[in-house]
Design a protein around this motif. Structure first.
Motif, PDB file in Angstrom:
ATOM      1  N   SER A  99       0.782  -1.386   0.055  1.00  0.00           N
ATOM      2  CA  SER A  99       0.100  -0.090   0.124  1.00  0.00           C
ATOM      3  C   SER A  99       0.800   1.268   0.077  1.00  0.00           C
ATOM      4  O   SER A  99       0.291   2.451  -0.227  1.00  0.00           O
ATOM      5  N   THR A 101       3.946   1.707  -1.787  1.00  0.00           N
ATOM      6  CA  THR A 101       4.557   1.720  -3.136  1.00  0.00           C
ATOM      7  C   THR A 101       6.113   2.635  -2.670  1.00  0.00           C
ATOM      8  O   THR A 101       6.073   3.743  -3.206  1.00  0.00           O
ATOM      9  N   THR A 236     -11.214   2.182  -2.678  1.00  0.00           N
ATOM     10  CA  THR A 236      -9.710   2.150  -3.131  1.00  0.00           C
ATOM     11  C   THR A 236      -9.862   1.297  -4.444  1.00  0.00           C
ATOM     12  O   THR A 236     -10.322   0.232  -4.307  1.00  0.00           O
ATOM     13  N   THR A 240      -7.290  -2.392  -1.162  1.00  0.00           N
ATOM     14  CA  THR A 240      -6.027  -2.756  -0.432  1.00  0.00           C
ATOM     15  C   THR A 240      -5.807  -4.295  -0.402  1.00  0.00           C
ATOM     16  O   THR A 240      -4.907  -4.605   0.491  1.00  0.00           O
ATOM     17  N   GLY A 242      -5.073  -5.839  -2.903  1.00  0.00           N
ATOM     18  CA  GLY A 242      -4.519  -5.682  -4.181  1.00  0.00           C
ATOM     19  C   GLY A 242      -5.154  -6.063  -5.451  1.00  0.00           C
ATOM     20  O   GLY A 242      -4.683  -6.742  -6.241  1.00  0.00           O
ATOM     21  N   ASN A 268      -3.425   3.703  -4.659  1.00  0.00           N
ATOM     22  CA  ASN A 268      -2.802   2.311  -5.447  1.00  0.00           C
ATOM     23  C   ASN A 268      -2.639   2.581  -6.959  1.00  0.00           C
ATOM     24  O   ASN A 268      -2.784   1.596  -7.883  1.00  0.00           O
ATOM     25  N   LYS A 292       3.954   7.955  -3.994  1.00  0.00           N
ATOM     26  CA  LYS A 292       3.877   6.657  -4.107  1.00  0.00           C
ATOM     27  C   LYS A 292       4.065   6.564  -5.619  1.00  0.00           C
ATOM     28  O   LYS A 292       5.239   6.323  -6.003  1.00  0.00           O
ATOM     29  N   GLU A 404       0.100  -5.788  -5.687  1.00  0.00           N
ATOM     30  CA  GLU A 404       0.360  -6.249  -4.410  1.00  0.00           C
ATOM     31  C   GLU A 404       0.000  -7.871  -4.098  1.00  0.00           C
ATOM     32  O   GLU A 404      -1.013  -7.899  -4.684  1.00  0.00           O
ATOM     33  N   GLU A 449       4.184  -5.477  -1.475  1.00  0.00           N
ATOM     34  CA  GLU A 449       4.167  -4.726  -2.804  1.00  0.00           C
ATOM     35  C   GLU A 449       5.735  -4.550  -3.266  1.00  0.00           C
ATOM     36  O   GLU A 449       6.185  -3.562  -2.731  1.00  0.00           O
TER      37      GLU A 449
END
Ligand code: PLP
Length: 518
Positions: A99, A101, A236, A240, A242, A268, A292, A404, A449
């Motif tokens: 998360s 990066t 998101t 989260t 991925g 992301n 990120k 991720e 990640e």
């Protein structure tokens, strides 16, 4: 006690449970607080004697000594150099925090940010003297809008969380402008903590949406929560876990159908930059963490930057100040009256100039095709890790991931080793642990990640270490490898709960040893 034996015992807490007399391990040096070092009256500079003046402070004058540590110049240099060596950084090694990066910060960015025309400007300089800097802000804004397919962007927010606040304040302003009263914000259970915190800070009630067994928003549960009192949904994407929210367009249409707004957490974005334009998904507001996706440095006391792109519906609610381009060149809209509908001012000036320079440098040195490649490689690297470790560890969900790789702790079942023990054992092997116990919807989560900037060799070694540790856990090597870890760090297992709940933030001479050692 002689002076030299006192010096050795000043490493107290450390020496007790350390394998060496000094607490130093190899060339990793113990470092006391600066207040525990030095001697009264010692100094690195010679200052002229202060002439006697009659104090006008009366009873307010200081009675005791000022209490600053007295150190020579080399003592000061060593103190801060040693402290700096205790930092782990992306420049030191792979930093697999999911998360976050944690990609390489290109040195070209640094070179550009140090050009005096960018680094020596002051926000209160006359605009005629900073036309180049304003053009850079405007150009970066242009590329952020182009990459996201959104018509407007607020550049001033200083981090992702600050961007969320900006986006939700714009949403609240739009709702108020329509004379509506809406009280609820829907937030998936897997969300980053800043999402519910932002909604609550804006005065909304947070209503959680459960995840389905595929790790995505449960669309039926989402539908059931919709109503005329819903202000927004905060999602998101990729989420989260991925994973890409495959029903995102339907979610956007549904929230719009009840008059609510779609806030997208863009942390992301690295997974989709150059490939997917959030504007095409029906997003109304989305922050972009320049630290990120666009490779500017994280933390370390330096500023982040979290510009927020906005849809047509929210564009006029942007905060001041913002840059405009007219006949006479660039200018800055500063006054709140000029942006009638905006919610005002979020921050003193127009944002983090140094981060803008770095982010634009990164974009321009990659080009459109290069940015697309960033997303491709970030996703490929994460899937390589997922595929290589799927038998040794336990993926949280079936199928490929985005940028991720998420595992749960099923593979540790019955071994006595927890996610925390596993992470601590990674430190002994020279790896910063991945994100642990987040997202909350996955039991004992391990979120990895790698980003696109790691070499295949670096990723292979990382995989070998995780596979090796997973094997050791299953073989029952728990006492030595896991419960005792970290074995080779300056401090061993800390009481992290106590450190978070009862932090000792202030050094006091008399309590020095007791609390600090605890
Ligand atoms: C990093 C992150 C944030 C917060 O961004 P900051 O720049 O750290 O304030 C919000 N949401 C997600 C999913 C993140 O990963």
């Amino acid at each position: 006690m002689s002076d030299w034996s006192k010096a050795l015992s000043s490493f107290e807490g450390a020496a007790e449970n350390m394998p060496t007399m000094t607490g130093n391990l190899g060339l990793q040096l113990e470092e006391p607080l600066i207040f525990e070092q030095g001697e009264d009256g010692r100094t690195g500079v010679d200052l002229p004697d202060v002439p006697k003046v009659e104090s006008k402070l009366g009873g307010l004058a200081r009675k005791g000594a000022i209490g600053l540590p007295g150190l020579s110049e080399p003592q000061v240099v060593r103190h801060y150099t040693r402290l700096s060596q205790k930092n782990y950084a992306i420049d030191a090694g792979l930093y697999p925090l999911g998360s976050c990066t944690m990609k390489h910060n290109p040195r070209l960015n640094e070179k550009m940010a140090r050009l005096p025309g960018f680094s020596d400007v002051h926000p209160l300089q006359p605009v005629s003297t900073v036309q180049g800097a304003l053009e850079l802000i405007d150009t970066l804004a242009h590329w952020l809008k182009t990459l996201t397919g959104m018509p407007a962007v607020a550049m001033s927010p200083a981090a992702g969380a600050h961007g969320e606040l900006c986006g939700m304040m714009a949403i609240r302003a739009a709702i108020e402008a329509k004379g509506e009263r809406r009280t609820r914000v829907l937030v998936p259970e897997s969300a980053h903590g800043t999402n519910p915190a932002t909604a609550a800070a804006c005065g909304y009630t947070v209503d959680p949406i459960p995840a389905n067994e595929r790790g995505r928003v449960d669309i039926e549960a989402f539908k059931a929560k919709l109503g005329p009192d819903v202000a927004a949904v905060m999602i998101t994407n990729p989420n989260t876990c991925g994973l890409f929210e495959s029903e995102i367009i339907e979610i956007a249409e549904l929230i719009h159908s009840v008059g609510g707004y779609f806030y997208c957490d863009g942390a992301n974005f690295n997974a989709i930059v150059g490939r997917v334009r959030p504007g095409d998904l029906g997003v109304d507001a989305m922050h972009i963490n320049l630290h990120k996706t666009f490779s500017t440095p994280h933390g370390g006391g330096g500023p982040g930057a979290g510009p927020v792109v906005l849809s047509e519906a929210l564009a006029k609610f942007v905060p001041v100040p913002y840059v405009v381009h007219g006949k006479g060149g660039y200018s800055v809209v500063e006054s709140e009256g000029a942006a009638e509908d905006g919610f005002g001012r979020l921050k003193a000036f127009h944002g983090q100039m140094g981060m803008f320079v770095r982010a634009l440098t990164y974009m321009m040195s990659h080009g459109a095709d290069g940015l697309r490649q960033v997303a491709n490689d970030a996703v490929l690297n994460a899937n390589y890790i997922l595929a290589c470790l799927k038998d040794e560890m336990s993926p949280a969900f079936d199928g490929p991931c985005m940028h991720e790789a998420l595992f749960d702790d099923t593979f540790l079942k019955g071994t006595g080793v927890t996610t925390l023990d596993f992470a601590k054992a990674m430190i002994d092997e020279g790896y910063h642990p991945m994100t642990m116990y987040f997202p909350l919807v996955v039991h004992g989560a391990l979120l990895i990640e790698p980003t696109e900037t790691e070499s295949k060799e670096a990723i292979d070694q990382f995989i070998a270490v995780l596979a090796g540790l997973a094997k050791k856990a299953k073989q029952g090597d728990q006492a030595e490898w896991f419960k005792a870890a970290p074995r080779f760090t300056p401090r061993r297992r800390l009481d992290e709960t106590a450190a978070a709940r009862k932090p000792v933030l202030r050094w006091k001479p008399e309590e020095q040893s007791k609390d600090a050692a605890d």
